[in-house]
Design an enzyme around this catalytic site. Structure first.
Site, PDB file in Angstrom:
ATOM      1  N   GLU A 116      14.411 -56.032  45.123  1.00  0.00           N
ATOM      2  CA  GLU A 116      14.115 -54.389  44.654  1.00  0.00           C
ATOM      3  C   GLU A 116      15.339 -53.534  44.648  1.00  0.00           C
ATOM      4  O   GLU A 116      15.267 -53.145  45.423  1.00  0.00           O
ATOM      5  CB  GLU A 116      12.969 -53.901  45.109  1.00  0.00           C
ATOM      6  CG  GLU A 116      11.993 -54.462  44.975  1.00  0.00           C
ATOM      7  CD  GLU A 116      10.664 -53.241  45.550  1.00  0.00           C
ATOM      8  OE1 GLU A 116       9.924 -53.553  44.496  1.00  0.00           O
ATOM      9  OE2 GLU A 116      10.141 -52.092  45.696  1.00  0.00           O
ATOM     10  N   GLY A 144      11.055 -47.315  39.613  1.00  0.00           N
ATOM     11  CA  GLY A 144      10.418 -46.516  38.803  1.00  0.00           C
ATOM     12  C   GLY A 144      11.517 -45.393  38.107  1.00  0.00           C
ATOM     13  O   GLY A 144      10.640 -44.768  37.013  1.00  0.00           O
ATOM     14  N   GLY A 154       4.792 -48.843  39.030  1.00  0.00           N
ATOM     15  CA  GLY A 154       4.170 -48.081  38.124  1.00  0.00           C
ATOM     16  C   GLY A 154       3.390 -48.698  37.492  1.00  0.00           C
ATOM     17  O   GLY A 154       1.811 -48.334  36.699  1.00  0.00           O
ATOM     18  N   SER A 203      10.510 -52.053  37.777  1.00  0.00           N
ATOM     19  CA  SER A 203      10.335 -51.529  35.892  1.00  0.00           C
ATOM     20  C   SER A 203      10.122 -53.037  36.026  1.00  0.00           C
ATOM     21  O   SER A 203      10.617 -53.271  34.289  1.00  0.00           O
ATOM     22  CB  SER A 203      11.822 -50.772  36.088  1.00  0.00           C
ATOM     23  OG  SER A 203      11.780 -49.531  36.112  1.00  0.00           O
ATOM     24  N   ASN A 238       1.766 -52.492  43.629  1.00  0.00           N
ATOM     25  CA  ASN A 238       2.527 -51.069  44.832  1.00  0.00           C
ATOM     26  C   ASN A 238       2.052 -49.689  44.442  1.00  0.00           C
ATOM     27  O   ASN A 238       2.523 -49.956  43.625  1.00  0.00           O
ATOM     28  CB  ASN A 238       3.795 -51.412  45.420  1.00  0.00           C
ATOM     29  CG  ASN A 238       3.456 -50.185  45.980  1.00  0.00           C
ATOM     30  OD1 ASN A 238       2.937 -49.353  46.835  1.00  0.00           O
ATOM     31  ND2 ASN A 238       5.189 -50.224  46.380  1.00  0.00           N
ATOM     32  N   LYS A 279       1.573 -46.858  45.648  1.00  0.00           N
ATOM     33  CA  LYS A 279       2.312 -46.077  46.131  1.00  0.00           C
ATOM     34  C   LYS A 279       1.859 -44.978  46.311  1.00  0.00           C
ATOM     35  O   LYS A 279      -0.115 -45.340  47.229  1.00  0.00           O
ATOM     36  CB  LYS A 279       3.354 -45.844  45.073  1.00  0.00           C
ATOM     37  CG  LYS A 279       4.111 -47.145  45.256  1.00  0.00           C
ATOM     38  CD  LYS A 279       5.736 -45.645  44.344  1.00  0.00           C
ATOM     39  CE  LYS A 279       6.662 -47.382  43.752  1.00  0.00           C
ATOM     40  NZ  LYS A 279       7.682 -47.120  43.896  1.00  0.00           N
ATOM     41  N   GLU A 289      11.347 -46.638  49.606  1.00  0.00           N
ATOM     42  CA  GLU A 289      11.121 -45.439  49.517  1.00  0.00           C
ATOM     43  C   GLU A 289      10.966 -45.312  50.950  1.00  0.00           C
ATOM     44  O   GLU A 289      10.936 -44.078  51.869  1.00  0.00           O
ATOM     45  CB  GLU A 289      10.205 -45.266  48.851  1.00  0.00           C
ATOM     46  CG  GLU A 289      10.330 -45.476  46.820  1.00  0.00           C
ATOM     47  CD  GLU A 289       9.381 -45.751  46.282  1.00  0.00           C
ATOM     48  OE1 GLU A 289       7.648 -45.587  46.872  1.00  0.00           O
ATOM     49  OE2 GLU A 289       9.748 -45.721  45.569  1.00  0.00           O
ATOM     50  N   HIS A 347       9.726 -51.313  52.004  1.00  0.00           N
ATOM     51  CA  HIS A 347      10.554 -51.196  50.479  1.00  0.00           C
ATOM     52  C   HIS A 347      11.572 -50.084  50.527  1.00  0.00           C
ATOM     53  O   HIS A 347      11.803 -48.860  51.515  1.00  0.00           O
ATOM     54  CB  HIS A 347       8.988 -49.751  50.250  1.00  0.00           C
ATOM     55  CG  HIS A 347       9.099 -49.510  48.431  1.00  0.00           C
ATOM     56  ND1 HIS A 347      10.444 -48.913  47.971  1.00  0.00           N
ATOM     57  CD2 HIS A 347       9.078 -50.408  47.906  1.00  0.00           C
ATOM     58  CE1 HIS A 347       9.551 -48.808  46.725  1.00  0.00           C
ATOM     59  NE2 HIS A 347       8.903 -49.715  46.827  1.00  0.00           N
TER      60      HIS A 347
HETATM   61  C1  PEP Z   1       8.573 -50.444  43.386  1.00  0.00           C
HETATM   62  O1  PEP Z   1       7.992 -49.364  44.323  1.00  0.00           O
HETATM   63  O2  PEP Z   1       7.964 -52.077  44.593  1.00  0.00           O
HETATM   64  C2  PEP Z   1       8.216 -50.665  42.334  1.00  0.00           C
HETATM   65  C3  PEP Z   1       8.817 -51.884  42.075  1.00  0.00           C
HETATM   66  O3  PEP Z   1       7.843 -49.846  41.346  1.00  0.00           O
HETATM   67  P1  PEP Z   1       8.216 -50.081  39.873  1.00  0.00           P
HETATM   68  O4  PEP Z   1       7.338 -50.808  39.130  1.00  0.00           O
HETATM   69  O5  PEP Z   1       7.700 -48.996  39.178  1.00  0.00           O
HETATM   70  O6  PEP Z   1       9.868 -49.791  39.130  1.00  0.00           O
END
Ligand code: PEP
Length: 254
Positions: free
Chosen positions: A168, A174, A236, A214, A11, A13, A100, A98
């Site tokens: 998640e 993040g 990320g 993460s 992803n 983003k 966010e 998601h």
């Molecule tokens: C995400 O935004 O779906 C995600 C898992 O981000 P990160 O891997 O950066 O924690």
């Protein structure tokens, strides 16, 4: 019962300009040079890069997905993108719900469900995200919160072939923090039981449940080995080909 084929989805983003497509070329180089990967791979770039990425990946088994979709086909919704538009640009899936989107845009389970159904209407796989906040985990509410989100966000007539759940934990996204392996196993196991109850054991047992939050090359093997973890949703670490490949590599042929 057949094993659930893993999926690792990146992803991006709100990251990526045309030049970022070079990371896809680097990723392909790594994949071609490495061991055979017995998994599905997807990248969800910003909407502006879906078509060029899909064109770049034509004939290559790396799917392209969107990060969100509107619930309507078209209309007066300035700035939004419909599932049909994603499909038209070359996407085969859409992430919905998601955290966010849930927090920045106030998306409720009902909205997420409508978006997941819009994804299906357009022929896209819906990747439905669920996860608890840090406060909810500290309060011991994780299973209730996640269970409520699954029940409220799952599209009608969901099947293992058109719907994926991504667990998640919001506090892990993040931040570099991850739940313990036991915690991941507990939540994924609860989601699996709930899917089997809601959809029957055939569809429920076959639906992919991704872990996200993460995931990095150095923790991927441990996270991906947990029961009922059928791959990863990666934020990320999906932006750099080397990091993303480091996660894919976990699934190299033995
Ligand atoms: C995400 O935004 O779906 C995600 C898992 O981000 P990160 O891997 O950066 O924690």
């Amino acid at each position: 019962m057949a094993a659930v084929r893993p999926l690792v989805a990146g992803n991006w983003k709100m990251n990526g300009l045309a030049e970022s497509l070079g990371q896809v070329d680097l990723l392909l180089d790594r994949i071609m040079a490495g061991a055979r990967l017995d998994i599905d791979i997807m990248i969800c770039p910003p909407a502006t890069l879906i078509r060029p990425m899909a064109e770049r990946l034509e004939g290559i088994p790396i799917a392209v997905g969107g990060q969100d979709c509107h619930m309507e086909v078209s209309g007066a919704h300035t700035g939004d993108v419909s599932a049909e538009m994603l499909a038209d640009a070359g996407a085969v899936a859409a992430i919905v719900g998601h955290s966010e989107r849930r927090s920045d845009h106030g998306e409720s389970d009902a909205i997420v469900k409508a978006k997941a159904q819009a994804a299906h209407r357009a022929g896209l796989t819906a990747i439905v995200c669920v996860g608890e906040t840090e406060a909810q985990r500290r309060a011991g509410d994780t299973l209730d919160v996640v269970g409520g989100q699954v029940a409220g966000s799952l599209p009608d007539n969901a099947s293992a072939s058109d719907t994926i759940i991504a667990y998640e934990p919001v506090w892990a996204i993040g931040t570099g923090l991850t739940p313990t392996e036991d915690d991941v196993a507990e939540v994924h196991g609860a989601i699996r039981s709930q899917l089997c109850e809601l959809l029957g054991t055939g569809e429920g047992a076959g639906m992919r449940i991704l872990y996200g939050g993460s995931v990095k090359p150095d923790n991927a093997a441990a996270l991906m080995a947990i029961d009922n973890v059928n791959g990863a949703l990666v934020g990320g670490a999906s932006l750099k080909a080397d990091d993303f490949y480091g996660i894919l590599e976990v699934y190299g042929a033995k």
